[in-house]
Design a protein around this motif. Structure first.
Motif, short mmCIF file in Angstrom:
data_model
loop_
_atom_site.label_atom_id
_atom_site.label_comp_id
_atom_site.label_asym_id
_atom_site.label_seq_id
_atom_site.Cartn_x
_atom_site.Cartn_y
_atom_site.Cartn_z
N PHE A 633 0.82 -1.20 0.00
CA PHE A 633 0.00 0.00 0.00
C PHE A 633 0.86 1.26 0.00
O PHE A 633 0.47 2.30 -0.55
CB PHE A 633 -0.93 0.00 1.23
CG PHE A 633 -1.93 1.11 1.23
CD1 PHE A 633 -3.09 1.01 0.47
CD2 PHE A 633 -1.71 2.27 1.95
CE1 PHE A 633 -4.01 2.04 0.45
CE2 PHE A 633 -2.62 3.30 1.94
CZ PHE A 633 -3.79 3.19 1.19
N SER A 634 2.05 1.18 0.63
CA SER A 634 2.92 2.38 0.72
C SER A 634 3.41 2.83 -0.66
O SER A 634 3.82 3.98 -0.84
CB SER A 634 4.11 2.09 1.63
OG SER A 634 4.95 1.10 1.06
N LYS A 635 3.40 1.93 -1.66
CA LYS A 635 3.83 2.31 -3.01
C LYS A 635 2.91 3.35 -3.64
O LYS A 635 3.31 4.08 -4.54
CB LYS A 635 3.89 1.06 -3.90
CG LYS A 635 4.95 0.05 -3.47
CD LYS A 635 4.92 -1.17 -4.38
CE LYS A 635 5.96 -2.20 -3.92
NZ LYS A 635 5.95 -3.41 -4.79
N VAL A 636 1.68 3.41 -3.14
CA VAL A 636 0.73 4.39 -3.67
C VAL A 636 1.24 5.81 -3.41
O VAL A 636 1.03 6.72 -4.21
CB VAL A 636 -0.66 4.18 -3.02
CG1 VAL A 636 -1.63 5.27 -3.49
CG2 VAL A 636 -1.20 2.81 -3.37
N PHE A 637 1.93 5.97 -2.26
CA PHE A 637 2.42 7.32 -1.91
C PHE A 637 3.58 7.77 -2.81
O PHE A 637 3.95 8.95 -2.81
CB PHE A 637 2.88 7.35 -0.45
CG PHE A 637 1.78 7.10 0.53
CD1 PHE A 637 0.81 8.06 0.77
CD2 PHE A 637 1.68 5.89 1.20
CE1 PHE A 637 -0.20 7.84 1.68
CE2 PHE A 637 0.67 5.67 2.11
CZ PHE A 637 -0.28 6.64 2.35
N LEU A 638 4.20 6.85 -3.54
CA LEU A 638 5.40 7.19 -4.33
C LEU A 638 5.10 7.33 -5.82
O LEU A 638 6.01 7.36 -6.64
CB LEU A 638 6.46 6.11 -4.11
CG LEU A 638 6.89 5.89 -2.64
CD1 LEU A 638 7.88 4.75 -2.53
CD2 LEU A 638 7.48 7.17 -2.07
N LEU A 639 3.80 7.37 -6.19
CA LEU A 639 3.44 7.55 -7.60
C LEU A 639 3.71 9.00 -8.01
O LEU A 639 3.21 9.94 -7.37
CB LEU A 639 1.97 7.21 -7.82
CG LEU A 639 1.57 5.73 -7.60
CD1 LEU A 639 0.06 5.58 -7.69
CD2 LEU A 639 2.27 4.85 -8.62
N LYS A 640 4.54 9.18 -9.09
CA LYS A 640 4.87 10.49 -9.65
C LYS A 640 5.68 11.36 -8.70
O LYS A 640 6.59 12.08 -9.11
CB LYS A 640 3.59 11.22 -10.08
CG LYS A 640 2.85 10.51 -11.21
CD LYS A 640 1.65 11.31 -11.66
CE LYS A 640 0.91 10.60 -12.80
NZ LYS A 640 -0.27 11.35 -13.27
N GLN A 641 5.36 11.33 -7.40
CA GLN A 641 6.11 12.11 -6.42
C GLN A 641 5.95 11.46 -5.06
O GLN A 641 5.11 10.59 -4.88
CB GLN A 641 5.60 13.55 -6.38
CG GLN A 641 4.15 13.67 -5.95
CD GLN A 641 3.67 15.11 -5.97
OE1 GLN A 641 4.33 15.99 -6.52
NE2 GLN A 641 2.53 15.36 -5.37
N ASN A 642 6.74 11.88 -4.10
CA ASN A 642 6.72 11.30 -2.76
C ASN A 642 5.67 12.04 -1.92
O ASN A 642 5.85 13.20 -1.56
CB ASN A 642 8.10 11.41 -2.10
CG ASN A 642 8.17 10.60 -0.80
OD1 ASN A 642 7.13 10.18 -0.28
ND2 ASN A 642 9.37 10.40 -0.32
N ASN A 643 4.58 11.31 -1.65
CA ASN A 643 3.50 11.89 -0.83
C ASN A 643 3.43 11.26 0.55
O ASN A 643 2.39 11.34 1.23
CB ASN A 643 2.15 11.71 -1.54
CG ASN A 643 2.08 12.47 -2.83
OD1 ASN A 643 2.22 13.68 -2.85
ND2 ASN A 643 1.86 11.74 -3.94
N ALA A 644 4.53 10.65 0.98
CA ALA A 644 4.51 9.96 2.28
C ALA A 644 4.38 10.92 3.44
O ALA A 644 4.09 10.51 4.57
CB ALA A 644 5.78 9.12 2.43
#
Length: 681
Positions: A633-644
């Protein structure tokens, strides 16, 4: 016939016109021939007209009949009509002769039937005729009560005492029938007949609902007024005097109905019904009625019946098959309290103890006292068991089952809830002091006292006392057990008591060792396995700081190696958990870290927990599965930019922080705030 019609029409204007035509009327009637079609009109119009002329003195009856001797058909028509309009008048002998001639029956029957038309008779004769009329009316199975009451209301005097009494009783029954008629919507034409065939109370009970208290005052008045008649009637039927009068029987009935209604009201209150009757005032009236009852036999019988109400079943009130007792604790207490208060008052009144039924009175008083004592006994030991055993939606036994228990059953009820004092009370009341059960109770009391004594000294650090001295004093105080022949003999009583303490009292290692030594000295050499077992317990308690009772209740006390391994596992689990807590509370500058040390510590906890499983089946590694899901699920935050930073907020956190947010909230922020295309994930 046409000429007669003409004369008839003329006479409507003036009867005097016929005086000049009487000869024509006589001759016409003598010679007239009436066809079948005209006979009805002749009977209904001409014949009444002729008799009207006769009543007015225009036509003479004798001349009319003489002229009709030549026309017998017409003569018979006139004779038939005259017989129908004939009225009996005893003042005129001719009227009496005509009545007997035409009716062919005795004149007295008509006088009785039409008594209102003979009011000219003397009062004494009229009174006799009224009595005969009343007898005639009441001899029918369907009595016209209104007509009967009309004749009974007339002035009847100068008659024999028997008839006077007869009229009084018939009047009373007529009033009762009128009362029933006004309160019963059904047909009551035969009510008088039914009442005359049975006692007044039995008749009333069949006609109306005598349980309705709205009728009670009227019914009591009727029964009191009719008491002498009922006694004579009962004696006539059975050739014996009645045990109770109707008035006494009805009073007893109302008392029992009031008590039953109070039971139902109490039941409704317990079930949350909003209809709350004034039970207290009703029971006070019941109490007064019973205390003031003059018939002692009836009084005792009523008390017995009220006591018997305790044992009513639910199917006594309804048609269902439920056979449980109707009375619960509140209803039983209500009945026993009522009886107890009544007996207290009656014992003051009955100074003379010689009367019929006194033995029944004494026995019933004993039953009430015993029942009340049993109820209080069960109430004192109820606690949680009481509410779950026989008061929980009627699923358990009713309290009455326990009240009817044998002495041994009552003792067991007390012991079940550790109410030793109540158990001893049962023993003393039933004289069971020499039984083995009584000795077991007393010994249990001594053991309970021993436990409290040990705990008292243990909490104070065994100052001025030792465990051995306390047990020795206990053994000396229990010497009565061996002196009773019925007591079950146990050659190692002191050791048995020590084992009881070992199981039930938490002890530290020194006290446990002391207790084991006592047990060891009490057993002979043939029982060496028992002390060895207790030494094992002492070893486990001393090394691991466990209480003796915890070790004995554990399922692993027979395998010390396994027990030690389990203790070691608990130590590892405790250390791993402490490390996990320290790591979870630490936050450093950084971002969402999928390789955070907390993840490794969580997997270690998982391995330790799986090691506790007894089964050899493959274990589901939930923590590892959860980590895989969070990493995916954490990979969703790294799409196009780091939204973590939506989760980390500038600190180094593990993947577990994701669980603090709802998934839908995180996806919404990614789509609407960070403008991430939903098709990408």
């Amino acid at each position: 016939m046409d000429i007669l019609k003409k004369y008839w029409e003329q006479s409507k204007e003036d009867d005097e016109l016929m005086n000049n035509k009487l000869i024509e009327v006589y001759s016409t009637l003598a010679n007239v021939h009436i066809s079948l079609d005209d006979q009805e009109e002749f009977r209904e119009a001409i014949v009444p007209w002729i008799y009207k002329l006769y009543e007015h003195g225009i036509i003479r009856r004798e001349v009319l009949y003489i002229s009709l001797l030549t026309n017998l058909n017409i003569l018979n028509i006139f004779l038939e009509y005259e017989s129908t309009i004939l009225k009996l008048d005893l003042r005129r002998p001719k009227s009496l002769f005509d009545f007997v001639y035409y009716r062919n029956e005795h004149w007295l029957i008509d006088v009785i039937e039409s008594l209102d038309e003979h009011s000219y008779l003397k009062s004494n004769l009229l009174a006799v005729l009224i009595i005969l009329k009343v007898i005639l009316l009441t001899s029918s199975t369907e009595t016209n009560i209104d007509e009967l009451r009309n004749f009974l209301s007339r002035d009847i005097h100068d008659v024999e005492p028997f008839f006077k009494l007869y009229i009084e009783n018939v009047s009373l029954l007529a009033n009762v029938v009128q009362f029933i008629k006004s309160n019963n919507k059904q047909d009551v034409n035969n009510t008088f007949y039914l009442l005359s065939e049975r006692s007044l109370l039995n008749g009333l009970s069949e006609m109306i609902d005598i349980s309705n208290n709205l009728y009670w005052n009227d019914i009591s008045r009727f029964l009191i007024e009719n008491d002498d008649f009922n006694r004579n009637y009962f004696y006539h039927l059975s050739n014996n005097n009645p045990t109770y009068t109707d008035e006494e029987t009805f009073t007893a009935f109302t008392i029992l109905i009031n008590v039953i209604n109070c039971l139902k009201a109490s039941k409704s209150i317990n079930e949350g019904s909003p209809n709350r009757d004034n039970i207290t005032s009703t029971l006070e009236n019941v109490k007064d009625g019973l205390i003031n009852c003059k018939n002692r036999t009836l009084q005792i019988e009523l008390l017995q019946n009220i006591f018997a109400l305790i044992f009513l079943r639910n199917n006594d009130f309804t048609c269902n098959t439920e056979n449980s007792f109707f009375c619960k604790e509140s209803e039983i207490r209500l009945l026993l309290s009522l009886l107890k208060s009544i007996f207290e008052e009656l014992k003051k009144k009955y100074s003379n103890r010689i009367f019929p039924g006194f033995n029944h009175f004494v026995d019933l008083n004993m039953y009430v006292i015993d029942g009340y004592w049993r109820l209080e006994l069960l109430n004192s030991v109820k606690k949680n068991w009481y509410s779950t055993s026989y008061q929980s939606n009627d699923k358990g036994k009713d309290i009455l089952y326990y009240m009817l228990s044998s002495p041994e059953g009552l003792i067991n009820v007390c012991l079940k809830q550790n109410n030793i004092d109540e158990a001893i009370q049962v023993v003393k009341i039933f004289g069971l002091e020499q039984s083995s059960l009584a000795n077991e109770i007393l010994h249990s009391t001594a053991i309970a006292k021993l436990r409290k004594n040990i705990e008292f000294h243990r909490e104070r650090g065994w100052k001025n006392s030792t465990l051995t001295s306390i047990i020795n004093n206990h053994t000396a105080s229990c010497s009565f057990i061996a002196a009773t022949e019925t007591q079950i003999q146990f050659p190692y009583q002191r050791a048995a008591d020590a084992v009881d303490i070992l199981i039930t009292v938490p002890l530290d290692c020194p006290s446990l060792q002391e207790l084991v030594d006592i047990i060891e000295t009490e057993f002979d050499d043939t029982r060496t396995s028992l002390p060895l077992f207790y030494h094992r317990i002492a070893h486990m308690s001393g090394d691991n700081y466990y209480q003796s009772d915890e070790i004995l209740l554990s399922c692993n006390t027979d395998d010390i190696t396994k027990f030690d391994e389990e203790v070691e596992q608990y130590k590892k689990l405790s250390e791993a958990y402490d490390n996990f807590q320290k790591c979870a509370s630490r936050q450093e500058a950084g971002i969402l870290n999928s390789s955070h040390p907390l993840h490794k510590l969580l997997l270690e906890l998982q391995d330790i927990c799986i090691g506790f499983q007894i089964s050899d089946r493959d274990q589901m590694q939930y923590m590892q599965k959860l980590l895989k899901y969070l990493k995916a699920f954490s990979k969703v935050f790294l799409l196009k930019q780091n939204n973590a930073d939506l989760i980390s907020k500038g600190s180094e956190v593990s993947l577990f922080n994701t669980l603090k947010y709802k998934r839908v909230d995180l996806i919404s922020k990614l789509i609407y705030e960070r403008h991430v295309d939903g098709d990408d994930f």
